[in-house]
Design a protein around this motif. Structure first.
Motif, PDB file in Angstrom:
ATOM      1  N   ASP B  42       0.856  -1.180   0.000  1.00  0.00           N
ATOM      2  CA  ASP B  42       0.000   0.000   0.000  1.00  0.00           C
ATOM      3  C   ASP B  42       0.890   1.226   0.000  1.00  0.00           C
ATOM      4  OD1 ASP B  42      -1.879   1.964   0.336  1.00  0.00           O
ATOM      5  OD2 ASP B  42      -3.096   0.767   1.709  1.00  0.00           O
ATOM      6  N   PRO B  43       0.990   1.908  -1.149  1.00  0.00           N
ATOM      7  CA  PRO B  43       1.927   3.033  -1.266  1.00  0.00           C
ATOM      8  C   PRO B  43       1.630   4.155  -0.279  1.00  0.00           C
ATOM      9  CG  PRO B  43       0.637   2.749  -3.293  1.00  0.00           C
ATOM     10  CD  PRO B  43       0.274   1.632  -2.385  1.00  0.00           C
ATOM     11  N   GLU B  49       4.948  -0.899   7.550  1.00  0.00           N
ATOM     12  CA  GLU B  49       3.535  -1.301   7.516  1.00  0.00           C
ATOM     13  C   GLU B  49       3.249  -2.186   6.304  1.00  0.00           C
ATOM     14  OE1 GLU B  49       1.298   2.528   9.573  1.00  0.00           O
ATOM     15  OE2 GLU B  49       2.067   2.718   7.546  1.00  0.00           O
ATOM     16  N   GLU B  50       3.874  -1.821   5.169  1.00  0.00           N
ATOM     17  CA  GLU B  50       3.671  -2.632   3.966  1.00  0.00           C
ATOM     18  C   GLU B  50       4.181  -4.051   4.156  1.00  0.00           C
ATOM     19  OE1 GLU B  50       3.566  -1.173  -0.117  1.00  0.00           O
ATOM     20  OE2 GLU B  50       5.045   0.294   0.550  1.00  0.00           O
ATOM     21  N   ARG B  55       3.401  -9.882   5.183  1.00  0.00           N
ATOM     22  CA  ARG B  55       3.546 -11.024   6.095  1.00  0.00           C
ATOM     23  C   ARG B  55       2.162 -11.623   6.399  1.00  0.00           C
ATOM     24  NH1 ARG B  55       6.435 -13.343  10.478  1.00  0.00           N
ATOM     25  NH2 ARG B  55       8.297 -12.062  10.220  1.00  0.00           N
ATOM     26  N   ARG B  56       1.188 -10.735   6.695  1.00  0.00           N
ATOM     27  CA  ARG B  56      -0.136 -11.233   7.037  1.00  0.00           C
ATOM     28  C   ARG B  56      -0.740 -12.026   5.872  1.00  0.00           C
ATOM     29  NH1 ARG B  56      -4.912  -9.165   5.888  1.00  0.00           N
ATOM     30  NH2 ARG B  56      -4.097  -7.129   5.283  1.00  0.00           N
ATOM     31  N   LEU B  57      -0.627 -11.474   4.637  1.00  0.00           N
ATOM     32  CA  LEU B  57      -1.218 -12.161   3.483  1.00  0.00           C
ATOM     33  C   LEU B  57      -0.509 -13.492   3.222  1.00  0.00           C
ATOM     34  CD1 LEU B  57      -1.787  -9.097   1.131  1.00  0.00           C
ATOM     35  CD2 LEU B  57      -3.539 -10.448   2.282  1.00  0.00           C
ATOM     36  N   LEU B  58       0.815 -13.508   3.372  1.00  0.00           N
ATOM     37  CA  LEU B  58       1.553 -14.755   3.136  1.00  0.00           C
ATOM     38  C   LEU B  58       1.197 -15.783   4.205  1.00  0.00           C
ATOM     39  CD1 LEU B  58       5.029 -13.398   1.986  1.00  0.00           C
ATOM     40  CD2 LEU B  58       3.455 -14.799   0.645  1.00  0.00           C
TER      41      LEU B  58
END
Lengths: 413, 78, 357
Positions: B42-43, B49-50, B55-58
């Protein structure tokens, strides 16, 4: 509010001498137009002007936008007042912004059949910006230059007598309540660089969905910042001449009651897509529409937005017809859309964009030929040594336009 | 593509922005991501934070790969 | 004064099963391919309704013979044809009508395909749209639509007769106009009215509850049973794939920005993360600014490496795979998936993380 359209038929365009418009002949002074563009934007390093005419052995590559020259005879806001329209001529912006974006216009031969712009006299702006200009600025500069050139050409005709004058009437007409109530939902891309649309001068991504006087669209209210998917983006010219709005206005009060236009966006996040679809559906219902035409822009993820809209409309009791192009593979043997719903039961197909067409060599090519295999709809080795090229219709400007501007369609065989 | 990988016996987590398309087309293990031009970032946020988003998505994807399912499933839990 | 020369007749080879050729019933199902000079059975009827047609000879074979080992039966049948006619003296091949007979339908379609491929003869058969042969052969073989049983023989033969000239001339055949079974291919054409005009007329029909021709019925996508899970990702080899067009700078495989014709595999051995110099997006369908600034936003190598170092992922496969999903047809994507899956299974990969834009 009424809109009066004065049409000036342009039958001939030439360059050189002073700019003027006499008996359908538009003469352009390239120095005057060039300096106007450089004054507009100091980051324009070079603005080369070319002309291309119907039937010419000319190929335009890397086209961004097409704009019909227009001018306002008064200072009324878009949608009202006196609008001058130059018929038969358009401004085309071209040149790379990020890497290479597609957009071919052939003025003759088999490619010309697929683009409506081959039937117009084209004033082509090939623009170079100063090195180091950021891509988003580059896009904005090219867009502004196209509009400025179109405005300049309009002003040249301002003193002439119009060929035709027409009142565009809408909600001031008393309508028989028994006529069917029809609305129009117009989806436009709002997805960032090369994929944006501007409404009344603002990036539309934050300002729609909303209900709009349809005449605002016809009166330059919508500008394309969409430089990709040449086949199915809506150029500024397409918006200025939106055929669905024109037809719905033509039959308004006679065959149906055109209750209004809902402009809606195509965002990049799922939650936003769902929210926009919900708002657009409720706006359509608030207009009291019993039936609605939905037009799409782009393909792939916009298919998801379209399906959400159709589902919501049909479940909300509004009968819908949608216009969509297809990506059915070069042989036509693949599924055509990225998404589907059983509620999408009335689709007008504007053609399979994966179909390939061989474009013969042209005497004149404007734009970077060597890059043509990198354009969307091109592929490695698609360039013949003689200057011919094979491309998917995807690469041709307006080939499968989803406002239903052209006659191309697709059927199962 | 995702379907052919699953067909070949390879559990495949599909991290994508527009999961409605993924569902229609027929992916089995679906992980919703951020947005089309930046599915795993998220730019508008800081790099830290990105990276936390990635990490969360993986991690969701890995748990999707480790989960027995009988039908299309969206993995968007913690 | 000379009278105008009559148009030469079209010369055809016709295929029939044992029953329609008058060679016996079900008990003759094992009949090996044989040759009859001239027309037989429905062939005679066909000649009578198509005066411009001459059936040079009739190939006959039993339904069971053709069904038992289709491939060798077809090649035997081709030998019989080759023995009796000179390929250059034949204009086309006709098979059936097969109506709803499954074995016969498949034999008709397979022979149309084989003789068409071998000699370049235009070929046509005729059958009921639900004949089991239709699904497998309709893409390649021209099939005239018939009723389910032989009661429709006269119409079936007339249907074949009606398209012979167009077939031989290589003209485009249309299901509605020419009575053929749709091949399942989408084909462009220029309609008489613009898309906008068609949309509004369609809407008025829909509003009045009248029938209208939906120009694109929604597709149905097939489903795949989920693959069994991996027990523990910390002991598995996991591969990364993206359809978001992230490739090494320079795009070595020249993957197209739309309608990709292939995929690439790129080493990530020793690479801790992607960055703006090493990798970029060639996808033409989204704003590439953010992916070009940080390609990990599309292919999350940086955090995948962290998870590998922490032991949450056993091992990342040392190459990643990339293509562009923009405008790429479902059929192409299916092929890419099959090819990459075969490679990964072969290399001992156990699971995949696939990112899309």
């Amino acid at each position: 509010m009424t809109l009066t359209v004065q049409t000036f038929a342009v039958s001939r365009v030439s360059m050189g001498g002073a700019s003027d418009f006499v008996q359908g002949h538009l003469r352009i002074d390239p120095e005057a137009l060039g300096s106007r563009l450089r004054n507009l934007e100091p980051r324009i390093e070079d603005a080369r002007l070319h002309l291309a005419h119907p039937g010419d052995a000319t190929r335009l590559l890397c086209c961004k936008d097409v704009v019909q020259p227009r001018f306002k005879l008064d200072a009324k806001a878009p949608g009202g007042g006196h609008l001058g329209v130059l018929d038969g001529v358009a401004v085309v912006t071209c040149g790379p912004i990020v890497g290479f974006q597609e957009g071919i216009i052939d003025m003759s031969g088999p490619g010309a059949d697929y683009t409506p712009f081959s039937r117009l006299h084209l004033v082509v702006l090939e623009l170079q910006v100063k090195p180091g200009t950021r891509p988003h600025d580059h896009e904005a500069i090219v867009r502004a230059a196209g509009l400025e050139a179109a405005a300049y050409l309009g002003e040249v005709c301002a003193e002439a007598a119009p060929t035709e004058t027409q009142e565009v009437l809408w909600n001031e007409v008393a309508v028989d309540e028994r006529l069917p109530r029809i609305a129009y939902v117009c989806m436009v891309l709002t997805q960032g660089l090369l994929h944006d649309t501007y409404l009344l001068g603002e990036n539309a991504s934050g300002t729609i969905p909303r209900v709009l006087d349809p005449r605002i669209v016809l009166d330059n209210g919508v500008v394309s910042g969409n430089c990709v998917s040449a086949c199915d983006k809506n150029t500024t010219y397409h918006h200025q001449n939106n055929p669905i709005i024109r037809l719905l206005l033509d039959g308004h009060g006679k065959r149906w009651n055109f209750v209004g236009l809902v402009m809606t966006n195509v965002p990049t996040r799922l939650a936003e897509k769902q929210r926009s679809a919900e708002i657009a559906v409720s706006l359509t219902r608030e207009l009291g529409a019993r039936a609605v035409v939905v037009s799409k822009e782009g393909f792939g993820n916009p298919d998801a937005d379209l399906m959400m809209l159709l589902r919501g409309l049909e479940l909300g009791g509004v009968k819908a017809v949608a216009l969509s192009d297809e990506f059915a593979g070069a042989d036509g043997g693949s599924q055509s859309l990225a998404d589907s719903t059983s509620h999408a039961n009335a689709i007008v197909s504007t053609g399979n964009a994966n179909q390939r067409v061989r474009l013969p060599p042209m005497a004149t090519t404007i734009g970077p030929l060597a890059d043509a295999e990198r354009l969307a709809g091109g592929y490695a080795g698609n360039l013949g040594s003689d200057g011919s090229m094979e491309v998917e219709l995807q690469a041709i400007m307006g080939a499968t336009n989803q406002l239903g501007f052209s006659n191309l369609s697709c059927r199962e065989v | 593509m995702v379907k052919e990988l699953e067909r070949a016996g390879l559990p495949t987590a599909h991290i994508c922005s527009i999961i409605t398309i993924s569902k229609t087309v027929g992916a089995n293990r679906i992980v919703p991501s951020v947005a089309i031009p930046h599915p795993l970032g998220d730019p508008g946020k800081t790099l830290t934070e990105e990276r936390a988003i990635r990490r969360r998505l993986l991690e969701q994807a890995l748990s999707a790969l480790e989960t027995e399912i009988s039908d299309q499933t969206v993995f968007d839990g913690p | 004064m000379s009278s105008p020369k009559p148009k030469p007749k079209l010369r055809a080879v016709h295929y029939l099963n044992q029953f329609f050729a008058g060679q016996g019933g079900e008990e003759q199902g094992g009949l090996e391919p044989l040759w009859l000079e001239g027309a037989a059975g429905p062939g005679r009827l066909l000649e009578s309704v198509a005066p411009g047609l001459e059936i040079v000879g009739t190939l006959v074979a039993g339904d069971n013979y053709m069904a038992e080992d289709l491939e060798s039966a077809v090649s035997r049948a081709l030998q019989v044809v080759t023995q009796h006619v000179d390929e250059s003296a034949i204009d086309l091949f006709i098979a059936g009508p097969a109506f709803n007979a499954g074995r016969y339908g498949i034999a008709c379609a397979a022979l149309c395909q084989a003789l068409g491929n071998r000699y370049g003869w235009p070929a046509v058969t005729a059958m009921y749209p639900e004949n089991p042969a239709v699904d497998g052969y309709r893409r390649e073989v021209v099939m005239v639509r018939t009723t389910s049983d032989v009661m429709g023989m006269r119409e079936a033969v007339a249907g074949v007769a009606a398209i012979l000239d167009k077939l031989v001339a290589g003209e485009n055949l249309l299901p509605a106009r020419d009575g053929i079974i749709p091949r399942g291919l989408r084909q462009n054409y220029f309609a008489a009215a613009s898309g906008a005009e068609r949309a509004i007329e369609m809407l008025l029909c829909k509003l009045r509850g009248e029938a209208f021709a939906n120009e694109y019925p929604m597709p149905s996508f097939d489903r795949v049973p989920p693959a069994p899970p991996i027990a523990d990702a910390s002991r598995a080899t996991v591969a990364l794939i993206t359809s978001g067009g992230i490739v090494p700078s320079g795009n070595p495989d020249r993957i197209e920005s739309a309608s990709a014709s292939g995929w690439g595999q790129y080493s990530i051995e020793g690479l801790e993360a992607l960055n703006a110099t090493t990798h970029r997006s060639v996808h033409g369908g989204y704003d590439p600014t953010y992916a070009n600034e940080d390609p990990n936003r599309v292919l999350p190598l940086d955090m995948a490496r962290v998870l590998e170092q922490e032991g949450r992922i056993g091992r990342l496969f040392p190459r990643y795979f990339a293509t562009v999903g923009n405008g790429t047809s479902v059929e192409q994507a299916r092929r890419f998936g099959t090819e990459i899956a075969a490679l990964l299974v072969n290399e001992g990969v156990q699971a995949v993380i696939f990112t899309s834009t």
